[in-house]
Design a protein around this motif. Structure first.
Motif, PDB file in Angstrom:
ATOM      1  N   TYR A 224      14.782 -78.176  19.932  1.00  0.00           N
ATOM      2  CA  TYR A 224      14.437 -79.585  20.141  1.00  0.00           C
ATOM      3  C   TYR A 224      15.104 -80.258  18.969  1.00  0.00           C
ATOM      4  O   TYR A 224      15.150 -79.477  17.644  1.00  0.00           O
ATOM      5  CB  TYR A 224      12.816 -79.573  20.107  1.00  0.00           C
ATOM      6  CG  TYR A 224      12.250 -79.140  21.269  1.00  0.00           C
ATOM      7  CD1 TYR A 224      11.949 -79.770  22.083  1.00  0.00           C
ATOM      8  CD2 TYR A 224      12.144 -77.961  21.307  1.00  0.00           C
ATOM      9  CE1 TYR A 224      11.317 -79.430  23.316  1.00  0.00           C
ATOM     10  CE2 TYR A 224      11.303 -77.182  22.177  1.00  0.00           C
ATOM     11  CZ  TYR A 224      10.969 -77.944  23.439  1.00  0.00           C
ATOM     12  OH  TYR A 224      10.527 -77.448  24.509  1.00  0.00           O
TER      13      TYR A 224
ATOM     14  N   HIS B 103      13.837 -82.526  17.174  1.00  0.00           N
ATOM     15  CA  HIS B 103      12.802 -83.127  16.266  1.00  0.00           C
ATOM     16  C   HIS B 103      12.508 -81.995  15.525  1.00  0.00           C
ATOM     17  O   HIS B 103      12.070 -80.965  15.963  1.00  0.00           O
ATOM     18  CB  HIS B 103      11.694 -83.836  16.988  1.00  0.00           C
ATOM     19  CG  HIS B 103      10.365 -84.488  15.885  1.00  0.00           C
ATOM     20  ND1 HIS B 103       9.675 -83.716  15.010  1.00  0.00           N
ATOM     21  CD2 HIS B 103      10.488 -85.732  15.798  1.00  0.00           C
ATOM     22  CE1 HIS B 103       9.034 -84.655  14.411  1.00  0.00           C
ATOM     23  NE2 HIS B 103       9.503 -85.646  14.788  1.00  0.00           N
TER      24      HIS B 103
ATOM     25  N   ASP C  29       9.978 -81.231  13.689  1.00  0.00           N
ATOM     26  CA  ASP C  29       8.614 -80.493  13.810  1.00  0.00           C
ATOM     27  C   ASP C  29       8.168 -79.690  15.049  1.00  0.00           C
ATOM     28  O   ASP C  29       7.509 -78.805  15.124  1.00  0.00           O
ATOM     29  CB  ASP C  29       7.504 -81.186  13.733  1.00  0.00           C
ATOM     30  CG  ASP C  29       7.215 -81.982  11.924  1.00  0.00           C
ATOM     31  OD1 ASP C  29       7.740 -81.168  11.114  1.00  0.00           O
ATOM     32  OD2 ASP C  29       7.015 -83.159  11.651  1.00  0.00           O
ATOM     33  N   ILE C  30       8.624 -80.371  16.179  1.00  0.00           N
ATOM     34  CA  ILE C  30       8.531 -79.893  17.558  1.00  0.00           C
ATOM     35  C   ILE C  30       9.483 -78.496  17.695  1.00  0.00           C
ATOM     36  O   ILE C  30       9.215 -77.485  18.032  1.00  0.00           O
ATOM     37  CB  ILE C  30       9.272 -80.817  18.540  1.00  0.00           C
ATOM     38  CG1 ILE C  30       8.447 -82.018  18.518  1.00  0.00           C
ATOM     39  CG2 ILE C  30       9.081 -80.016  19.746  1.00  0.00           C
ATOM     40  CD1 ILE C  30       8.889 -83.167  19.498  1.00  0.00           C
TER      41      ILE C  30
ATOM     42  N   ARG D 142      10.079 -76.530  15.001  1.00  0.00           N
ATOM     43  CA  ARG D 142       9.249 -75.500  14.207  1.00  0.00           C
ATOM     44  C   ARG D 142       8.296 -74.839  14.890  1.00  0.00           C
ATOM     45  O   ARG D 142       8.264 -73.746  14.904  1.00  0.00           O
ATOM     46  CB  ARG D 142       8.921 -76.257  12.860  1.00  0.00           C
ATOM     47  CG  ARG D 142       8.717 -75.508  11.793  1.00  0.00           C
ATOM     48  CD  ARG D 142       7.718 -75.841  10.807  1.00  0.00           C
ATOM     49  NE  ARG D 142       6.784 -75.019  10.320  1.00  0.00           N
ATOM     50  CZ  ARG D 142       6.872 -74.068   9.693  1.00  0.00           C
ATOM     51  NH1 ARG D 142       8.053 -73.597   9.193  1.00  0.00           N
ATOM     52  NH2 ARG D 142       5.815 -72.991   9.820  1.00  0.00           N
TER      53      ARG D 142
END
Lengths: 540, 398
Positions: free
Chosen positions: A102, A104, A106-107, A109
Motif C-alpha cells: 500500500y 499509505h 500506516d496502512i 505498516r
C-alpha cells in the motif's frame, strides 16, 4: 538514394538507447540516421497491436529507471510521453492469504505487522539501508565510468569522484556496501525479515531478468537495480507509460526527428564497415552501403562484436571478451488480452492491490526451486511471475471494460532439451496461465488471446542475444568500468569512430536511457561539439 | 490470517469515541498509526490547560514494550546509556539508546514495574532493535502499545483532580515514582511522569478498562471543577519546548532511519550528557561515545531564546548578523508564559565552543506579503521554563 551521402552518425538499432543517443547527437546539430531491422521502432520498448483493439507492451512493461534528466532535456512530455505511477502490488499466498503493498505508510505498516510485527519495524531499517546504496549508485548513472587502468587526468578525476562518493559512506556503511554487492538476496533479506511471504515479496526484483537464483551471490545488487528508479522523486516507485512502453520510444523518436534526425525501418545492418581501423559506415542486409563519420551500435556486446563486426577488424581480446560476455537468457513474457477483469477472490472487494505488480511466489524455497528448473534447461514448473494489468488506469490499451495483462516470467531456458518448438512454447505458456488460474478462478473464461514469448522469440524479434533483457547480466564482473569489458567502458569501440550505446554498457539495462545519453556525451566530446546531454539532478 | 481493512488508514485508539466526542475541530494527524488531534478545541485553551489547570491526552500511540525475564535488567542496562541497576522497583527513568556508532536510535522512559519486569516506552517503533539487541539475553520482549489504555494528565490541578476522582496515595508519590492502586473497581497504575515539564501523571490500565478510565476523568470534568481538557499535539509541542524536552525524529534524525552519513546525532550532540554513564559496564555505543567525549564538540542542539515576537519557523542560524550560516532551527514556539520565542537549534561549534554571536533569519507573512527579520539569539542552559510544583511532594493543590 545517393551512395555518396556521408552521415555524421549512423545508429544501429532504434531501441530506446539508440534513439536517446541519436536525439542528443541530432540536438547537437549532427546529421543522424537511425537504422532499425524491424518494420517498427522501439526494440524492447514497444507497444504492438497483435490482437484487434489491444495494445501490448510486448517486452519491457513498466517504467521507473528512465532518467528524468533525459525526459526533461529532450522535452519528452511535449513529445507525448506520460508516466503514471503504479499503486498497489501483491504477493498471493498458497493458503489463500496475501501480502499487499500500500502506498499509505500506516496502512502498509499494519499490513506488514499482520504477517510479522517485527518485520513491520524492520522495514524502516531495510528501507534506510537500501536507500543508502540507491543514493550512491544513482549518482553514477549519468556519468561515464572512469577507466582505472589509465592515468589520464579525466579518468583520475572521475575515479577520485567515485572514491569520494564511496568514502562519503561511514566506515561501517562501506563494509556493509561491499557485503551488499556480493551477497545473495535471500541472505541479505534474512538479516531484516522473518516472514516467508515478505522475504519472497521483496526478493522478486532480484531475479528478474537474471540467470541467478535467490540464493545466488550477487543477486542483492540486482534488487538495487530495480529499486533505484523513481517516478517524480518517489524512489523505488514504478510507473506505466500511457499507451504502453512504445510511448517511450515514440516520444524519443519524435524528439529525435524534431531535431532533424531520420529513421529507416526494415533496414537490418549486417556489417559495420571498417577501413584502416576506422569505421566508415554500414552495409545493410539488402547489400546497400551507407557511409557515416561515426557508427554507434545499440546492439548488445555479443551481437556487435560477433555478428556485425569481423574478427579481422578487431583486437583478439575484444572478440574473446565478447564471446565470454555473460548474457544468459532466463525470462519469458506473456501478453494477454482479457475480456474482463480477472477475479482474485483472496483480495477483499474493491482492493487497490491489483493496480500494481501481482506475484504468486510466497516463499524463498519456491523461488529457488523455480531457478533449479532453469539450471536443468527446463522452464520453471512453478514460475516467478511479475504480472501487471495497466488497463486498470490506462484507457488507451484495450477497449472499454476490457483489459491487457503483461506477465513477465522467470525462469525460461534459452534452449530446452531438444530445442524450442511452437508446441513447447505453448506448453510453457500454459504453465504460466495455469498458475494464474489457480488464483483467479475466472481467468480462462476471460482470456481472449495470449502472445507467448520465450528467449527464442525475444532474440529473433528484438535481437536480444538469448533474450536477455539487460543485454548482459548485472553482476559485479560486468558493471561500472567492467561493462561491457575492462578498457571499453567509456562507450568507445575498439576501432576509431565506432561507439557503443546499448544496455551492454554502463549502467546497464532497464529502460534507463542512460547508456544512450552517456555515449552521446563521449561522442560529442570527441567531436568537440557542445554537450547536449543532461547532468544528474543530484539527490540532495 | 487476520483481517486487514485497507480502507481504514488508522488504528482506532481505545479512547476513540471519547476523543471524538471532545474534539471540536476535526484537526487530526497521524501518530504511530493512530489518529490524534492536533487541536481538539483551541490551541490557547489547551496550552493553558497544561500550564494553568488540568490537561488530558491519549498515550495509546506511544510505543510500549514489556520486558521480562531473568536478564531483563542486564539487557536494558546494555541497551541504554544510563545506569539502570540503580533504578529501584516502583521508579521510572528517562533513557536514551544508541547504535554502536553512539548515535541515538530513540529515547523514552523505563518503568521498573516489579522484579525482572519492565515497561519501556519509546517514541518510535523499536521491536526490531530490541529483538536484535536481545540476542544472548534471557528476556521476553512483548509489544504492548495497543494492549494498554494510557492517559497523560498534566497541569497544576492534576493532583487535586485525580485525588477528587478517587485515586488515593498521590500525596506521597514523588516525581518518577509509580503507584499501583484501585479506583472505581479497576486496577490502575499511576506514574508521576510526563512530557510537559509541569506537575503531572500518567495513568495506565488494561485496555478493557479504557472506558472506565476515561469516565473517571470526564465525569469529573462534568462537575465543572479543575478545568479538565482534552489536548492535542500542538499544545504539547509548545510545552515540551518550554521544558526543553527533545523529540527524536523531529529535532534530529534517528540513527536507524538515517541514510546520509553524519545526519544522525549522539547523546552529547543533543545535550544529553547527564544520562550517559561511563562508570557502568559496557553499553551499546559506549566506545564511540568515549571517543567522542575526548574530542572537542563539533555541534550541539542548543536551546535559544530569540529577540522579538516572530517565531523562527524553518530558520537558518548565522554566526553574526548576515554572517556565515552555522545551524538551523529544528523546533520553535512562541511561549505564552514567557512571552518569548524559543527554539531548539542544531548549531555548529568552533573549536569546541558555540559561536558567540548567533542570529536567526526569520521569514514571516503579513496579509500574504513576505517579510524578513533578523533576530539575535541567546543560548539558554537548562529548561526554558520550570516550576517548583513539578517536584513538590506532596504537590500543591493548584
Amino acid at each position: 538514394m545517393t551512395i555518396t551521402k556521408n552521415y555524421d552518425a549512423i545508429i544501429i538499432g532504434a531501441g530506446h538507447n539508440g534513439l536517446t543517443n541519436a536525439a542528443f547527437l541530432a540536438k547537437a546539430g549532427l546529421d543522424v540516421l537511425v537504422l532499425e531491422k524491424n518494420a517498427h521502432i522501439g526494440g524492447a520498448t514497444v507497444s504492438r497491436e497483435l490482437y484487434d483493439g489491444w495494445k501490448y507492451s510486448n517486452c519491457s512493461y513498466v517504467c521507473s529507471l528512465f532518467r528524468p534528466e533525459i525526459y526533461q532535456a529532450l522535452d519528452l512530455g511535449r513529445h507525448g510521453l506520460e508516466v503514471v505511477p503504479l499503486q498497489g502490488g501483491v504477493t498471493f499466498k498458497q493458503n489463500g492469504d496475501y501480502f499487499g503493498s500500500y502506498h499509505h505508510h500506516d496502512i502498509q505498516r499494519r499490513e506488514i505487522a499482520r504477517h510479522s510485527q517485527r518485520d513491520a519495524d524492520a522495514v524502516v531499517r531495510f528501507n534506510a539501508d537500501l536507500m543508502k546504496w540507491c543514493r550512491l549508485i544513482r549518482g553514477f548513472l549519468l556519468r561515464t565510468p572512469p577507466d582505472p587502468g589509465t592515468f589520464r587526468p579525466r579518468d583520475a578525476m572521475e575515479f577520485a569522484y567515485l572514491l569520494k562518493k564511496f568514502y562519503e559512506l561511514s566506515e561501517s556503511q562501506l563494509y556493509e556496501f561491499i557485503r551488499f554487492f556480493t551477497m545473495s538476496i535471500a541472505e541479505y533479506l534474512e538479516e531484516y525479515f522473518e516472514s516467508d511471504v515478505i522475504l519472497a515479496h521483496y526478493s522478486g526484483g532480484s531475479i528478474i531478468g537474471t540467470g541467478l537464483g535467490v540464493y545466488s551471490p550477487g543477486t542483492a545488487y540486482v534488487l538495487l537495480h530495480h529499486a533505484m528508479g523513481d517516478v517524480d522523486g518517489s524512489i523505488g516507485s514504478w510507473g506505466f507509460a500511457r499507451g504502453g512502453m512504445g510511448s517511450v520510444s515514440k516520444a524519443l523518436a519524435s524528439a529525435f526527428c524534431a531535431h532533424g534526425g531520420s529513421i529507416r525501418t526494415d533496414a537490418e545492418v549486417t556489417n559495420i564497415n571498417v577501413s584502416n581501423q576506422r569505421a566508415t559506415g554500414v552495409t545493410l542486409k539488402n547489400g546497400e552501403t551507407l557511409r557515416a563519420k561515426i557508427v554507434v551500435s545499440n546492439l548488445d556486446a555479443k551481437r556487435t562484436f560477433l555478428n556485425v563486426m569481423h574478427s579481422e577488424d578487431l583486437p583478439g581480446d575484444v572478440v574473446k571478451r565478447a564471446k565470454n560476455f555473460k548474457i544468459r537468457g532466463s525470462s519469458g513474457k506473456l501478453n494477454i488480452a482479457l475480456d474482463a477483469m480477472p477475479e482474485f477472490p483472496a483480495l477483499p472487494p474493491g482492493s487497490p492491490l491489483t493496480l500494481g505488480h501481482l506475484h504468486f511466489s510466497d516463499t524463498l524455497e519456491r523461488l529457488e526451486r523455480a531457478y533449479d528448473d532453469w539450471k536443468e534447461d527446463r522452464w520453471s514448473s512453478d514460475p516467478y511471475t511479475d504480472t501487471v494489468i495497466p488497463t486498470q488506469f490506462d484507457p488507451t490499451m484495450a477497449p472499454p471494460g476490457k483489459h491487457m495483462m503483461s506477465v513477465f516470467v522467470q525462469y525460461c531456458p534459452v534452449e530446452p532439451e531438444g530445442g524450442w518448438t511452437d508446441a513447447k512454447r505453448d506448453a510453457f505458456g500454459k504453465t504460466v496461465l495455469d498458475q494464474l488460474a489457480e488464483y483467479s478462478p475466472n481467468f480462462y473464461d476471460v482470456l481472449l488471446h495470449a502472445e507467448i514469448r520465450t528467449p527464442r522469440e525475444l532474440e529473433a524479434e528484438v535481437g536480444l542475444t538469448e533474450g536477455n533483457i539487460f543485454q548482459g547480466e548485472l553482476t559485479l564482473d560486468q558493471l561500472l568500468f567492467n561493462r561491457p569489458f575492462p578498457g571499453y567502458a567509456q562507450y568507445r569501440g575498439p576501432v576509431k569512430n565506432m561507439y557503443m550505446c546499448s544496455s551492454s554498457t554502463h549502467p546497464g539495462g532497464g529502460v534507463m536511457g542512460a547508456p544512450g545519453a552517456n555515449a552521446a556525451r563521449e561522442i560529442l566530446r570527441d567531436l568537440n561539439k557542445s554537450d547536449t546531454t543532461p547532468e544528474d539532478f543530484g539527490d540532495d | 490470517m487476520s483481517d486487514h481493512n485497507y480502507l481504514s488508514t488508522h488504528e482506532p485508539s481505545p479512547f476513540d469515541s471519547g476523543i471524538r466526542a471532545q474534539s471540536q475541530t476535526e484537526n487530526w494527524t497521524g501518530w504511530n498509526g493512530y489518529l490524534s488531534p492536533r487541536i481538539a478545541d483551541t490551541l490557547a485553551s489547551e496550552y493553558f490547560a497544561i500550564r494553568s489547570s488540568c490537561s488530558v491526552m491519549d498515550l495509546t500511540p506511544m510505543e510500549k514494550y514489556r520486558i521480562t525475564g531473568p536478564d531483563a535488567t542486564a539487557f536494558l542496562n546494555r541497551l541504554v546509556t544510563r545506569d539502570l541497576t540503580k533504578l529501584r522497583v516502583g521508579r521510572v527513568a528517562y533513557v536514551v539508546w544508541c547504535n554502536d556508532e553512539g548515535k541515538v536510535i530513540d529515547d523514552g522512559t523505563v518503568f521498573h514495574l516489579a522484579e525482572n519486569d519492565y515497561r519501556l516506552c519509546a517514541q518510535h517503533h523499536q521491536l526490531d532493535w530490541l529483538l536484535l539487541s536481545s540476542i544472548g539475553f534471557d528476556v521476553s520482549i512483548q509489544k504492548e502499545t495497543h494492549d494498554i489504555a494510557a492517559l497523560s494528565v498534566q497541569g497544576p490541578t492534576s493532583f487535586s483532580a485525580l485525588s477528587a476522582a478517587g485515586i488515593k496515595g498521590l500525596e506521597t508519590l514523588k516525581p518518577f515514582g509509580i503507584l499501583n492502586t484501585n479506583v472505581n473497581g479497576f486496577e490502575l497504575t499511576v506514574s508521576r511522569t510526563g512530557f510537559t515539564g509541569d506537575l503531572g501523571y500518567e495513568l495506565w490500565a488494561e485496555r478493557a478498562r479504557a472506558d472506565d478510565l476515561w469516565n473517571t476523568l470526564f465525569t469529573l470534568k462534568d462537575t465543572g471543577l479543575f478545568d479538565i481538557r482534552l489536548i492535542g499535539l500542538d499544545a504539547l509541542e509548545m510545552v515540551r519546548i518550554e521544558a526543553g524536552f527533545i523529540m527524536p525524529g523531529w529535532d534530529f534524525n534517528t540513527a536507524e532511519s538515517t541514510i546520509r552519513a553524519d545526519h544522525d546525532r549522539s547523546p552529547f550532540e543533543l545535550g544529553l550528557d547527564w544520562i550517559v554513564n561511563f562508570d557502568k559496564p559496557y553499553f551499546t555505543g559506549k566506545s564511540a561515545l568515549l571517543a567522542e567525549k575526548a574530542r572537542p564538540a563539533t555541534r550541539r542542539l542548543l536551546k535559544l531564546t530569540l529577540e522579538g515576537n516572530k517565531p523562527p519557523v524553518g530558520s537558518f542560524i548565522f554566526h553574526g548578523k548576515k554572517g556565515k550560516q552555522t545551524g538551523a532551527v529544528m523546533a520553535q514556539t512562541w511561549s505564552p508564559i514567557l512571552k518569548r520565542c524559543l527554539a531548539l537549534a542544531d548549531v555548529d561549534f568552533i573549536d569546541g565552543h558555540p559561536p558567540n554571536d548567533l542570529w536567526a533569519e526569520i521569514y514571516y507573512q503579513k496579509e500574504l506579503k513576505w517579510h524578513v527579520k533578523w533576530a539575535r539569539c541567546e543560548i539558554v542552559e537548562g529548561q526554558f521554563w520550570s516550576h517548583p510544583r513539578r517536584r513538590a511532594t506532596p504537590p500543591m493543590p493548584f
